[in-house]
Write an enzyme that holds these catalytic residues in place. Sequence first.
Site, short mmCIF file in Angstrom:
data_model
loop_
_atom_site.label_atom_id
_atom_site.label_comp_id
_atom_site.label_asym_id
_atom_site.label_seq_id
_atom_site.Cartn_x
_atom_site.Cartn_y
_atom_site.Cartn_z
N ARG A 1 34.83 34.01 48.78
CA ARG A 1 34.89 34.89 49.94
C ARG A 1 36.33 35.36 50.10
NH1 ARG A 1 30.37 35.65 49.60
NH2 ARG A 1 28.66 35.31 51.06
N GLU B 1 36.36 43.45 53.67
CA GLU B 1 35.33 44.29 53.04
C GLU B 1 34.55 45.05 54.11
OE1 GLU B 1 32.63 42.11 50.51
OE2 GLU B 1 34.29 40.93 49.74
N HIS C 1 32.33 43.05 45.07
CA HIS C 1 31.42 42.00 45.58
C HIS C 1 30.04 42.09 44.91
CE1 HIS C 1 30.49 39.25 49.25
NE2 HIS C 1 29.83 38.86 48.15
P1 NAD Z 1 27.91 25.18 47.56
O1 NAD Z 1 27.71 24.82 48.98
O2 NAD Z 1 26.90 24.78 46.56
O3 NAD Z 1 29.33 24.63 47.05
C1 NAD Z 1 30.49 24.71 47.80
C2 NAD Z 1 31.28 23.44 47.50
O4 NAD Z 1 32.56 23.56 48.12
C3 NAD Z 1 30.63 22.16 48.05
O5 NAD Z 1 30.41 21.23 46.99
C4 NAD Z 1 31.62 21.65 49.06
O6 NAD Z 1 31.68 20.24 49.09
C5 NAD Z 1 32.91 22.25 48.55
N1 NAD Z 1 33.97 22.36 49.53
C6 NAD Z 1 33.88 22.52 50.87
N2 NAD Z 1 35.12 22.58 51.41
C7 NAD Z 1 36.00 22.45 50.38
C8 NAD Z 1 37.40 22.41 50.29
N3 NAD Z 1 38.17 22.53 51.37
N4 NAD Z 1 37.97 22.25 49.09
C9 NAD Z 1 37.21 22.14 47.96
N5 NAD Z 1 35.86 22.14 47.99
C10 NAD Z 1 35.27 22.30 49.17
O7 NAD Z 1 28.12 26.76 47.55
P2 NAD Z 1 27.99 27.74 46.31
O8 NAD Z 1 26.61 28.24 46.22
O9 NAD Z 1 28.61 27.10 45.13
O10 NAD Z 1 28.91 28.96 46.83
C11 NAD Z 1 30.33 28.87 46.78
C12 NAD Z 1 30.98 30.13 47.36
O11 NAD Z 1 30.56 31.28 46.61
C13 NAD Z 1 30.63 30.43 48.80
O12 NAD Z 1 31.82 30.87 49.48
C14 NAD Z 1 29.69 31.62 48.71
O13 NAD Z 1 29.73 32.40 49.87
C15 NAD Z 1 30.28 32.33 47.52
N6 NAD Z 1 29.34 33.28 46.87
C16 NAD Z 1 29.83 34.48 46.45
C17 NAD Z 1 28.98 35.39 45.83
C18 NAD Z 1 29.49 36.73 45.34
O14 NAD Z 1 28.73 37.67 45.30
N7 NAD Z 1 30.73 36.83 44.94
C19 NAD Z 1 27.62 35.09 45.65
C20 NAD Z 1 27.16 33.84 46.07
C21 NAD Z 1 28.03 32.95 46.68
#
Ligand code: NAD
Length: 320
Positions: free
Chosen positions: A246, A275, A293
Amino acid sequence: MKKILANDGIAEDGKRMLEQAGFEVSTSKIPQEHLKDHINEYDVLIVRSATKVNRDVMENSKRMQLVVRAGVGVDNIDIAYAKEKEIEVANTPQSSSLSVAELVFSHLFSMSRFLHLSNRQMPQNGKEKFNELKKKYSDGVELRGKTLGVIGFGRIGQETAKIAVGLGMKIMAHDPFMTQAKLRFDHLPFTPTPTLEIKMHPFEEVIANADFISLHVPFKEGMAPMVNDDTFAKMKNGAGIVNCARGGVIDEEALIRALDSGKIAFAGLDVFESEPKVREALLNHDKISVSPHIGASTREGQDRISLEVAQVIIDKVKNN
Ligand code: NAD
């Protein structure tokens, strides 16, 4: 018959599944400013990241039962207000991980061989300045043997690590909510399924040792950026960073400073602080590979998401 508005669209597979389950699905895009006037025509609202489901949209809602974010982050939905209005909120976290992980490598491969730049330069100058450009972009690096720092080792972080392992990269991961994780390579044609234990490291250790850093943490409005001037200062000289999580996770001003000073060599950005308005300085920067994105936006990813959305709705909304 219950009515569903997929305001940011839905792939055909999911639409068909919902229609077969007896729902009526509209995919006409209602502009944000008019959404509140139509909200009472629907029982379920499906959004991606474009539509903001804020207080204004939900305020007059009497009929809406469920809002589904077709994707991971629900930061475009006012969850607290939805709860107040007794509107359930759901997302589809499973389906897009691989697509996002592959985009991370699109940026990494692009940056490590200056493809983002040569794709900007070759159409205009390739004819006259071929040899000049060849010289300019001949100092790329290989990914094999390099260390990838994965910050946030959830679904996408782990998919990213699996690709990196396949490329022969070393993984250093940080996630405060686990001490280790087991990667399962179940997409490979081997029996038994190969697995690999990945040990977590402190954040500072990862950023100090990684050649490339990929961010996969959640983000909520109002959170301070996890990567700031101080973080860049502690990174390896010449490191690269990719943000497909994000926008707010990286301080964009600090990123520009770190790139301009040469402290870090390049960045890959799929997401931006404000965005869809993106800082000009990021869009035009020679050391940044940019995408609008599109992390989850592959055909396969969108098909899987649409089926997950449909299943969520079928499970949660009684259609009678
Ligand atoms: P997820 O919940 O499976 O994984 C996120 C991980 O981050 C978790 O394991 C959590 O324990 C960890 N975490 C939380 N706080 C943290 C910190 N301070 N330091 C390190 N780790 C920490 O989520 P995901 O499905 O893997 O998604 C991850 C990110 O990707 C999210 O921000 C989501 O919005 C983003 N995303 C972006 C797109 C895109 O189009 N670019 C698409 C999908 C998801």
